[in-house]
Design a protein around this motif. Structure first.
Motif, PDB file in Angstrom:
ATOM      1  N   PRO A  77      63.890  -4.335  68.937  1.00 13.46           N
ATOM      2  CA  PRO A  77      62.935  -3.274  69.283  1.00 13.46           C
ATOM      3  C   PRO A  77      62.538  -3.279  70.752  1.00 13.46           C
ATOM      4  O   PRO A  77      62.732  -4.256  71.476  1.00 13.46           O
ATOM      5  N   ALA A  78      61.939  -2.170  71.168  1.00 11.04           N
ATOM      6  CA  ALA A  78      61.556  -1.991  72.569  1.00 11.04           C
ATOM      7  C   ALA A  78      60.567  -3.053  73.030  1.00 11.04           C
ATOM      8  O   ALA A  78      60.617  -3.490  74.185  1.00 11.04           O
ATOM      9  N   ARG A  79      59.684  -3.505  72.147  1.00 16.51           N
ATOM     10  CA  ARG A  79      58.679  -4.484  72.568  1.00 16.51           C
ATOM     11  C   ARG A  79      59.329  -5.809  72.960  1.00 16.51           C
ATOM     12  O   ARG A  79      58.818  -6.531  73.824  1.00 16.51           O
ATOM     13  N   TYR A  80      60.436  -6.129  72.346  1.00 17.91           N
ATOM     14  CA  TYR A  80      61.170  -7.342  72.704  1.00 17.91           C
ATOM     15  C   TYR A  80      61.783  -7.195  74.100  1.00 17.91           C
ATOM     16  O   TYR A  80      61.641  -8.066  74.960  1.00 17.91           O
ATOM     17  N   ALA A  81      62.454  -6.071  74.336  1.00 15.98           N
ATOM     18  CA  ALA A  81      63.064  -5.838  75.638  1.00 15.98           C
ATOM     19  C   ALA A  81      62.022  -5.804  76.742  1.00 15.98           C
ATOM     20  O   ALA A  81      62.246  -6.308  77.853  1.00 15.98           O
ATOM     21  N   ALA A  82      60.849  -5.223  76.448  1.00 12.69           N
ATOM     22  CA  ALA A  82      59.798  -5.131  77.460  1.00 12.69           C
ATOM     23  C   ALA A  82      59.317  -6.516  77.895  1.00 12.69           C
ATOM     24  O   ALA A  82      59.086  -6.765  79.086  1.00 12.69           O
ATOM     25  N   VAL A  83      59.163  -7.424  76.942  1.00  7.99           N
ATOM     26  CA  VAL A  83      58.730  -8.782  77.275  1.00  7.99           C
ATOM     27  C   VAL A  83      59.769  -9.483  78.137  1.00  7.99           C
ATOM     28  O   VAL A  83      59.444 -10.154  79.126  1.00  7.99           O
ATOM     29  N   LEU A  84      61.029  -9.330  77.798  1.00  6.42           N
ATOM     30  CA  LEU A  84      62.089  -9.992  78.557  1.00  6.42           C
ATOM     31  C   LEU A  84      62.169  -9.472  79.989  1.00  6.42           C
ATOM     32  O   LEU A  84      62.406 -10.245  80.924  1.00  6.42           O
ATOM     33  N   THR A  85      61.992  -8.178  80.174  1.00  5.86           N
ATOM     34  CA  THR A  85      62.056  -7.642  81.534  1.00  5.86           C
ATOM     35  C   THR A  85      60.919  -8.204  82.390  1.00  5.86           C
ATOM     36  O   THR A  85      61.091  -8.409  83.593  1.00  5.86           O
ATOM     37  N   VAL A  95      69.305  -3.371  86.593  1.00  3.81           N
ATOM     38  CA  VAL A  95      69.718  -2.617  85.401  1.00  3.81           C
ATOM     39  C   VAL A  95      69.200  -1.183  85.474  1.00  3.81           C
ATOM     40  O   VAL A  95      68.024  -0.948  85.763  1.00  3.81           O
ATOM     41  N   SER A  96      70.073  -0.224  85.207  1.00  3.37           N
ATOM     42  CA  SER A  96      69.688   1.187  85.276  1.00  3.37           C
ATOM     43  C   SER A  96      68.838   1.612  84.084  1.00  3.37           C
ATOM     44  O   SER A  96      67.882   2.381  84.226  1.00  3.37           O
ATOM     45  N   SER A  97      69.189   1.118  82.890  1.00  2.00           N
ATOM     46  CA  SER A  97      68.425   1.482  81.702  1.00  2.00           C
ATOM     47  C   SER A  97      68.680   0.484  80.588  1.00  2.00           C
ATOM     48  O   SER A  97      69.673  -0.253  80.609  1.00  2.00           O
ATOM     49  N   ILE A  98      67.750   0.436  79.640  1.00  2.00           N
ATOM     50  CA  ILE A  98      67.877  -0.410  78.454  1.00  2.00           C
ATOM     51  C   ILE A  98      67.783   0.494  77.236  1.00  2.00           C
ATOM     52  O   ILE A  98      66.819   1.253  77.090  1.00  2.00           O
ATOM     53  N   VAL A  99      68.794   0.428  76.375  1.00  2.00           N
ATOM     54  CA  VAL A  99      68.810   1.227  75.148  1.00  2.00           C
ATOM     55  C   VAL A  99      68.521   0.295  73.984  1.00  2.00           C
ATOM     56  O   VAL A  99      69.198  -0.722  73.806  1.00  2.00           O
ATOM     57  N   VAL A 100      67.495   0.625  73.204  1.00  2.00           N
ATOM     58  CA  VAL A 100      67.083  -0.238  72.099  1.00  2.00           C
ATOM     59  C   VAL A 100      67.330   0.463  70.766  1.00  2.00           C
ATOM     60  O   VAL A 100      67.434   1.684  70.698  1.00  2.00           O
ATOM     61  N   GLY A 101      67.424  -0.335  69.709  1.00  2.00           N
ATOM     62  CA  GLY A 101      67.636   0.198  68.373  1.00  2.00           C
ATOM     63  C   GLY A 101      66.322   0.420  67.646  1.00  2.00           C
ATOM     64  O   GLY A 101      65.256   0.029  68.109  1.00  2.00           O
ATOM     65  N   ASP A 102      66.407   1.042  66.508  1.00  2.92           N
ATOM     66  CA  ASP A 102      65.250   1.238  65.640  1.00  2.92           C
ATOM     67  C   ASP A 102      65.660   0.782  64.244  1.00  2.92           C
ATOM     68  O   ASP A 102      66.302   1.516  63.506  1.00  2.92           O
ATOM     69  N   PHE A 103      65.307  -0.461  63.923  1.00  2.00           N
ATOM     70  CA  PHE A 103      65.760  -1.036  62.653  1.00  2.00           C
ATOM     71  C   PHE A 103      65.239  -0.229  61.458  1.00  2.00           C
ATOM     72  O   PHE A 103      65.926  -0.091  60.451  1.00  2.00           O
ATOM     73  N   ALA A 104      64.038   0.308  61.577  1.00  2.00           N
ATOM     74  CA  ALA A 104      63.448   1.059  60.466  1.00  2.00           C
ATOM     75  C   ALA A 104      64.293   2.275  60.101  1.00  2.00           C
ATOM     76  O   ALA A 104      64.311   2.713  58.952  1.00  2.00           O
ATOM     77  N   GLU A 105      65.018   2.828  61.076  1.00  2.00           N
ATOM     78  CA  GLU A 105      65.873   3.976  60.816  1.00  2.00           C
ATOM     79  C   GLU A 105      67.318   3.562  60.535  1.00  2.00           C
ATOM     80  O   GLU A 105      68.218   4.399  60.499  1.00  2.00           O
TER      81      GLU A 105
END
Length: 202
Positions: A77-85, A95-105
Motif C-alpha cells: 500500500p501507499a502508506r508503506y511506500a511513503a514511509v520508505l521514501t 525516482v520519477s514515480s511510485i505505483v502502488v497496488g490496492d490489495f482490497a481490490e
C-alpha cells in the motif's frame, strides 16, 4: 528505444523480503486476506527503521535515472511506500514515480504493470521491467515489456528464464552496466559517451 525503466521495490531495491515473510506468518490468523495484508503491513511499518537498500540499488537507480524515468512498482500500500521514501531519500530522490497496488481490490502484479504503462503513456516495448520474481518477469513479457531479471543475492532466479528470452543480471552493478550499454546502443545517450566515467559510483 528505451524510454523508461520500472523496478520492483521489495527484494530489488529494499532488503525487506524476510521481514514481509515474518509479517505474514505473524498475521496469518487475523482474518480474511485483506485483514491479513493490513496487519502484515502494520508489522513491517513498526520495524521499518530496520530496512536498508539492497547493496548496489541506490547506485543503479541514480545511474538509470540520469537518462530515463525510473518508476518503482509495488503491490504494497501507499502508506508503506511513503514511509520508505522518508527513510531512504538517497534511494528515492531520482525516482520519477511510485505505483502502488490496492490489495482490497485484488490487484495483481500484472495489473500493476498495466497501471505503470498507463501512467507512463508509453508503448510497452519501450519500457524495461527490472524485476526479481519469475511471475513478475513472465507477466511483463506477456504485456510486451522488455523484462530483465535481477535476483536477490540469496534467491537466484531459475535458469529456465533464459529459455524464454528473459536475461538475468546477477548483480545490481551488472544491471546498471547492461542498461547503460543498451541506452548507448539505442541512442538514449551519445555513442561516444564514456561508460566508465558514469559507473564510478556504481
Amino acid at each position: 528505444m528505451i524510454a523508461a525503466v520500472v523496478m520492483d521495490l521489495d527484494g530489488t531495491l529494499i532488503e525487506s523480503t524476510d521481514l514481509w515473510r515474518a509479517a505474514r506468518r505473524d498475521s496469518a490468523a487475523t482474518g480474511d486476506e485483506v485483514a491479513v495484508h493490513e496487519s502484515a503491513t502494520d508489522y513491517v511499518l513498526e520495524r521499518a527503521d530496520t530496512l536498508e537498500p539492497v547493496p548496489g540499488a541506490e547506485a543503479l537507480v541514480h545511474a538509470v535515472a540520469a537518462h530515463v524515468p525510473v518508476v518503482v512498482a509495488t503491490t504494497a500500500p501507499a502508506r508503506y511506500a511513503a514511509v520508505l521514501t522518508d527513510l531512504m531519500p538517497g534511494l528515492f530522490e531520482p525516482v520519477s514515480s511510485i505505483v502502488v497496488g490496492d490489495f482490497a481490490e485484488r490487484h495483481t502484479p500484472i495489473d500493476l504493470h498495466r497501471t505503470v504503462l498507463d501512467s507512463l503513456g508509453m508503448a510497452s516495448e519501450n519500457v524495461v521491467a527490472l524485476l526479481n520474481s519469475t511471475s513478475g518477469l513472465l507477466d511483463a513479457c506477456t504485456l510486451g515489456m522488455r523484462a530483465r531479471g535481477i535476483p536477490h543475492p540469496s534467491r537466484p532466479l531459475p535458469r529456465e528464464l533464459a529459455g524464454v528470452g528473459i536475461p538475468v543480471s546477477p548483480t545490481h552493478h551488472h544491471a546498471a552496466v547492461t542498461l547503460l550499454r543498451m541506452f548507448r546502443t539505442e541512442g538514449v545517450i551519445p555513442p561516444r559517451w564514456r561508460l566508465g566515467k558514469q559507473l564510478l559510483a556504481v
